[in-house]
Structure formats: C-alpha cells, structure tokens
Write a protein that holds these residues in place. Structure first.
Motif, PDB file in Angstrom:
ATOM      1  N   GLY A   1       0.785  -1.223   0.000  1.00  0.00           N
ATOM      2  CA  GLY A   1       0.000   0.000   0.000  1.00  0.00           C
ATOM      3  C   GLY A   1       0.819   1.275   0.000  1.00  0.00           C
ATOM      4  O   GLY A   1       0.262   2.371   0.061  1.00  0.00           O
ATOM      5  N   HIS A   2       2.128   1.157  -0.069  1.00  0.00           N
ATOM      6  CA  HIS A   2       2.977   2.344  -0.047  1.00  0.00           C
ATOM      7  C   HIS A   2       3.880   2.404  -1.274  1.00  0.00           C
ATOM      8  O   HIS A   2       4.866   3.122  -1.279  1.00  0.00           O
ATOM      9  N   GLY A   3       3.529   1.639  -2.301  1.00  0.00           N
ATOM     10  CA  GLY A   3       4.361   1.558  -3.495  1.00  0.00           C
ATOM     11  C   GLY A   3       4.739   2.925  -4.046  1.00  0.00           C
ATOM     12  O   GLY A   3       3.875   3.768  -4.296  1.00  0.00           O
ATOM     13  N   GLY A   4       6.025   3.150  -4.208  1.00  0.00           N
ATOM     14  CA  GLY A   4       6.515   4.395  -4.778  1.00  0.00           C
ATOM     15  C   GLY A   4       6.539   5.575  -3.826  1.00  0.00           C
ATOM     16  O   GLY A   4       7.036   6.639  -4.176  1.00  0.00           O
ATOM     17  N   ALA A   5       6.002   5.411  -2.640  1.00  0.00           N
ATOM     18  CA  ALA A   5       5.937   6.525  -1.682  1.00  0.00           C
ATOM     19  C   ALA A   5       7.281   6.705  -0.985  1.00  0.00           C
ATOM     20  O   ALA A   5       8.006   5.747  -0.732  1.00  0.00           O
ATOM     21  N   THR A   6       7.597   7.940  -0.693  1.00  0.00           N
ATOM     22  CA  THR A   6       8.753   8.250   0.141  1.00  0.00           C
ATOM     23  C   THR A   6       8.223   8.566   1.526  1.00  0.00           C
ATOM     24  O   THR A   6       7.430   9.496   1.684  1.00  0.00           O
ATOM     25  N   LEU A   7       8.617   7.780   2.494  1.00  0.00           N
ATOM     26  CA  LEU A   7       8.123   7.952   3.853  1.00  0.00           C
ATOM     27  C   LEU A   7       9.208   8.600   4.703  1.00  0.00           C
ATOM     28  O   LEU A   7      10.269   8.015   4.912  1.00  0.00           O
ATOM     29  N   ARG A   8       8.934   9.788   5.187  1.00  0.00           N
ATOM     30  CA  ARG A   8       9.861  10.484   6.078  1.00  0.00           C
ATOM     31  C   ARG A   8       9.483  10.136   7.505  1.00  0.00           C
ATOM     32  O   ARG A   8       8.315  10.215   7.891  1.00  0.00           O
ATOM     33  N   LEU A   9      10.466   9.735   8.297  1.00  0.00           N
ATOM     34  CA  LEU A   9      10.214   9.294   9.665  1.00  0.00           C
ATOM     35  C   LEU A   9      10.859  10.242  10.659  1.00  0.00           C
ATOM     36  O   LEU A   9      11.977  10.712  10.444  1.00  0.00           O
ATOM     37  N   THR A  10      10.159  10.489  11.749  1.00  0.00           N
ATOM     38  CA  THR A  10      10.712  11.256  12.861  1.00  0.00           C
ATOM     39  C   THR A  10      10.217  10.646  14.162  1.00  0.00           C
ATOM     40  O   THR A  10       9.298   9.830  14.175  1.00  0.00           O
ATOM     41  N   GLY A  11      10.812  11.100  15.231  1.00  0.00           N
ATOM     42  CA  GLY A  11      10.292  10.777  16.542  1.00  0.00           C
ATOM     43  C   GLY A  11       9.122  11.693  16.850  1.00  0.00           C
ATOM     44  O   GLY A  11       8.703  12.497  16.011  1.00  0.00           O
ATOM     45  N   PRO A  12       8.588  11.609  18.071  1.00  0.00           N
ATOM     46  CA  PRO A  12       7.390  12.367  18.424  1.00  0.00           C
ATOM     47  C   PRO A  12       7.648  13.806  18.854  1.00  0.00           C
ATOM     48  O   PRO A  12       6.695  14.543  19.132  1.00  0.00           O
ATOM     49  N   GLU A  13       8.936  14.210  18.917  1.00  0.00           N
ATOM     50  CA  GLU A  13       9.258  15.548  19.411  1.00  0.00           C
ATOM     51  C   GLU A  13      10.591  16.003  18.833  1.00  0.00           C
ATOM     52  O   GLU A  13      11.424  15.188  18.470  1.00  0.00           O
ATOM     53  N   ALA A  14      10.759  17.296  18.744  1.00  0.00           N
ATOM     54  CA  ALA A  14      12.037  17.878  18.332  1.00  0.00           C
ATOM     55  C   ALA A  14      12.731  18.381  19.592  1.00  0.00           C
ATOM     56  O   ALA A  14      12.190  19.226  20.308  1.00  0.00           O
ATOM     57  N   LEU A  15      13.906  17.837  19.859  1.00  0.00           N
ATOM     58  CA  LEU A  15      14.616  18.141  21.096  1.00  0.00           C
ATOM     59  C   LEU A  15      15.934  18.852  20.828  1.00  0.00           C
ATOM     60  O   LEU A  15      16.625  18.554  19.849  1.00  0.00           O
ATOM     61  N   THR A  16      16.305  19.732  21.744  1.00  0.00           N
ATOM     62  CA  THR A  16      17.629  20.336  21.722  1.00  0.00           C
ATOM     63  C   THR A  16      18.609  19.356  22.358  1.00  0.00           C
ATOM     64  O   THR A  16      18.206  18.395  23.033  1.00  0.00           O
ATOM     65  N   VAL A  17      19.901  19.625  22.193  1.00  0.00           N
ATOM     66  CA  VAL A  17      20.897  18.772  22.841  1.00  0.00           C
ATOM     67  C   VAL A  17      20.732  18.811  24.367  1.00  0.00           C
ATOM     68  O   VAL A  17      20.744  17.752  25.006  1.00  0.00           O
TER      69      VAL A  17
END
Length: 159
Positions: free
Chosen positions: A54-70
């Motif tokens: 069901g994802h043929g040809g799709a580009t899937l960008r993955l991230t975690g649930p939050e953007a964190l600083t160092v």
C-alpha cells in the motif's frame, strides 16, 4: 533523518565516554533541535511497508514524536541513568577540532557543523508517519535513553 542510536550521529562515542567519565556532554549549538527517530520504529515501519503493501513508490519520512535540543537530550539521559549529567556548549572551532581528532575528514566535520548551525526544517519538523503506518505513536527519546542507559554508566559496555 537523525537516528536516536546515533545520539547525535556526529558525536558518538564522545557522548558515551564523556558521560561515563565526567558526567558531561559537550556539543555546539544548544538551540539546534532534531526530531530523532528510534531505530526500532524505522525497522517496524520498514517491516509494515514490506509486508502490508500500500505504499508503493511513496517516500516515507520518519521522525520521533518531538524535536529536542541537545540539552533536552542530555536531560533525558540524566533521568534515565539516575546520574547528574550536564551540558557544556562547545564553540564551532572546538567542535571541529574534536571531530578532526576523532578521525573525521575536514569536509565531513565542516558539513556536520553547517548542518547543526542551520538545521533544515526537515531535521526538526515532527511528522506522523510512524503513527500513520503503525497505528501507535513513535517512541520517545526518553524511552530510548532508558533502553540504553547502561551505555552511559561507568563500567558498562560501549556498544
């Protein structure tokens, strides 16, 4: 996409060693945020895409649930290890010298410094792909830190 297992990709094993030996993480760009993705989520999404289709040809960008600083990542490691781990900011020059001393080519060190100094939006923008594909939220950095706390404790294995 930055992986939690490369915390951060350009510092490991410096973080592990400095946390063990001194209880400190030294990095530049305290303000720079990253939406780190858990390596198990990458694997789970890949398995789901390969087995369910069901994802043929799709580009899937993955991230975690939050953007964190160092500093926020360091706080999670501190909480997970039960140790007082602090953040100390390096200048760009200090970061470059460290990377060169660790054996990174100058062009790689320069690229990584530019990347962190002016992180593109894709590096810190949280997306829902993991949850969309798996039907559950992406794993947090705090969970990753708990799972890997032993790496940061004196006397534990390095990898």
């Amino acid at each position: 996409m930055d992986f939690m297992s490369n915390t951060p990709a350009w510092a490991t094993p410096a973080w592990v060693e400095s946390v063990r030996e001194e209880g400190v993480v030294r990095e530049p760009f305290a303000y720079s945020r990253a939406a780190l993705v858990h390596e198990a989520d990458i694997g789970a999404v890949a398995a789901a895409v390969l087995t369910r289709g069901g994802h043929g040809g799709a580009t899937l960008r993955l991230t975690g649930p939050e953007a964190l600083t160092v500093p926020q990542q360091v706080a999670a490691i501190s909480a997970a290890t039960g140790r007082d781990v602090r953040y100390a900011e390096l200048s760009e020059d200090e970061a470059r010298v460290r990377m060169l001393a660790e054996g990174r080519p100058a062009r790689v060190a320069d690229f990584l410094i530019r990347w962190k100094r002016d992180m593109p939006a894709e590096g810190y923008t949280v997306v829902s792909t993991v949850e969309d594909v798996l039907g559950r939220p992406a794993r947090s950095f705090a969970l990753w830190a708990e799972e890997h706390a032993g790496r940061f404790i004196s006397g534990a294995g390095t990898r």
